[in-house]
Structure formats: C-alpha cells, structure tokens
Scaffold this active site. Structure first.
Site, PDB file in Angstrom:
ATOM      1  N   SER A   9     -17.376 -57.311  14.076  1.00 41.54           N
ATOM      2  CA  SER A   9     -17.778 -56.375  13.028  1.00 41.54           C
ATOM      3  C   SER A   9     -19.292 -56.292  13.000  1.00 41.54           C
ATOM      4  O   SER A   9     -19.985 -57.252  13.360  1.00 41.54           O
ATOM      5  CB  SER A   9     -17.271 -56.863  11.673  1.00 41.54           C
ATOM      6  OG  SER A   9     -17.852 -56.135  10.614  1.00 41.54           O
ATOM      7  N   TYR A  22     -16.880 -63.447   5.202  1.00 40.78           N
ATOM      8  CA  TYR A  22     -16.539 -62.466   6.238  1.00 40.78           C
ATOM      9  C   TYR A  22     -17.661 -62.373   7.268  1.00 40.78           C
ATOM     10  O   TYR A  22     -17.418 -62.437   8.479  1.00 40.78           O
ATOM     11  CB  TYR A  22     -16.265 -61.097   5.596  1.00 40.78           C
ATOM     12  CG  TYR A  22     -15.825 -60.047   6.587  1.00 40.78           C
ATOM     13  CD1 TYR A  22     -14.536 -60.049   7.101  1.00 40.78           C
ATOM     14  CD2 TYR A  22     -16.697 -59.061   7.013  1.00 40.78           C
ATOM     15  CE1 TYR A  22     -14.120 -59.089   8.019  1.00 40.78           C
ATOM     16  CE2 TYR A  22     -16.298 -58.093   7.924  1.00 40.78           C
ATOM     17  CZ  TYR A  22     -15.014 -58.115   8.424  1.00 40.78           C
ATOM     18  OH  TYR A  22     -14.619 -57.167   9.334  1.00 40.78           O
ATOM     19  N   SER A  30     -17.700 -65.484   9.422  1.00 41.44           N
ATOM     20  CA  SER A  30     -16.612 -65.558  10.398  1.00 41.44           C
ATOM     21  C   SER A  30     -16.864 -64.625  11.573  1.00 41.44           C
ATOM     22  O   SER A  30     -16.617 -64.986  12.726  1.00 41.44           O
ATOM     23  CB  SER A  30     -15.268 -65.251   9.732  1.00 41.44           C
ATOM     24  OG  SER A  30     -15.175 -63.892   9.335  1.00 41.44           O
ATOM     25  N   LYS A  31     -17.368 -63.425  11.308  1.00 43.61           N
ATOM     26  CA  LYS A  31     -17.615 -62.472  12.389  1.00 43.61           C
ATOM     27  C   LYS A  31     -18.853 -62.866  13.204  1.00 43.61           C
ATOM     28  O   LYS A  31     -18.887 -62.661  14.416  1.00 43.61           O
ATOM     29  CB  LYS A  31     -17.744 -61.045  11.839  1.00 43.61           C
ATOM     30  CG  LYS A  31     -16.427 -60.513  11.258  1.00 43.61           C
ATOM     31  CD  LYS A  31     -15.304 -60.470  12.296  1.00 43.61           C
ATOM     32  CE  LYS A  31     -14.073 -59.764  11.764  1.00 43.61           C
ATOM     33  NZ  LYS A  31     -13.072 -59.502  12.803  1.00 43.61           N
TER      34      LYS A  31
END
Length: 144
Positions: A31, A45, A48-49
């Site tokens: 992402s 988020y 994690s990306k």
C-alpha cells in the site's frame, strides 16, 4: 499484522519449494501507506505495509537468482475499503472528492489498474525486476 505481514511471510516460505522448482515469482500487495505515514489512526496498518515492503526487499535479496519477489503499493482504490466508509460518512460524493483531491493525478485508482501492475511484475517482461515496490498511487507517495 497477522493478515498484512505474517500471512504473506509464511505463505511465501511454504511455497518456496514449488517457486524454486518452477522459477516462479511472488508479488506482494502492499500500500502507499507502507511508503508514508498517515495521521488518521492508521499506525498499525502503515507499520504492517511498511514491514511488507522491507520483507519484499529482503526476500528479493535472499532469493535472487531463484525467485523474484516484488510488491505493488496501491494508493486509494475503488473497493469496499473506501466504498463502505464513504457510505457511512453520509456524504459519499464528498468522501471521494476528498480522496481525489489528495491524489496528485486527481482520481482514485481501479482494481484493473492494480491487477495490470501485478500481472506486469509477474510476467517475463519484468524478468529483471526483483525487490521492486511498484507505486500505483496516482503520485500520492511522490507528492506528500
């Protein structure tokens, strides 16, 4: 972390014998949020990306010459990830106008555009590409 980081790690590790035997390749789905931070409560988020991007690079080095490992990093894409909160906002048009204003190219991406990026990284035309994080974000990471 389980879905965005651990699952791709263990899935790729499990598939390595078949990937090596077939001279296959891996395309992770990251992402734009892995390339830049966001101040809207997306810390986990983004983390994690970002981890997935570095895992892509590390695996590309570890497996160079055997298995190519790359990732796409989409920006906003017209999926339920945006459609649902847009509806819940009560102003769907305003929600998407805000996203489009944030993207330098002025529009949200499509699933087909992301799929074509994945297909390119997976095909023989990209045979020299490994460790690549392909931004498909309308210029978002370049412009923010």
């Amino acid at each position: 972390m389980d879905i965005n980081l651990r699952a791709p790690f263990f899935l790729t590790r499990h598939a390595l014998p078949a990937l090596r035997a077939s001279r296959g390749n891996v395309v992770m789905v990251s992402s734009v949020s892995g390339l830049m931070g966001h101040a809207d409560g997306a810390t986990v988020y983004c983390t994690s990306k970002g981890g997935l991007n570095n895992m892509t690079r590390a695996m590309a080095l570890e497996l160079a010459g055997e298995v190519r490992v790359n990732a796409v990093a989409p920006g906003p894409v017209d999926t339920d990830m945006h459609r649902i909160p847009a509806r819940q906002s009560g102003d769907e048009d305003g929600y998407f106008k805000g996203i489009n204003a944030w993207v330098p190219m002025g529009r949200i991406g499509t699933v087909g555009e992301v799929a074509r990026g994945i297909l390119w990284l997976a095909c023989d035309d990209a045979s020299l590409a490994t460790g690549v994080i392909l931004s498909l974000d309308g210029g978002a990471a370049a412009g923010h």
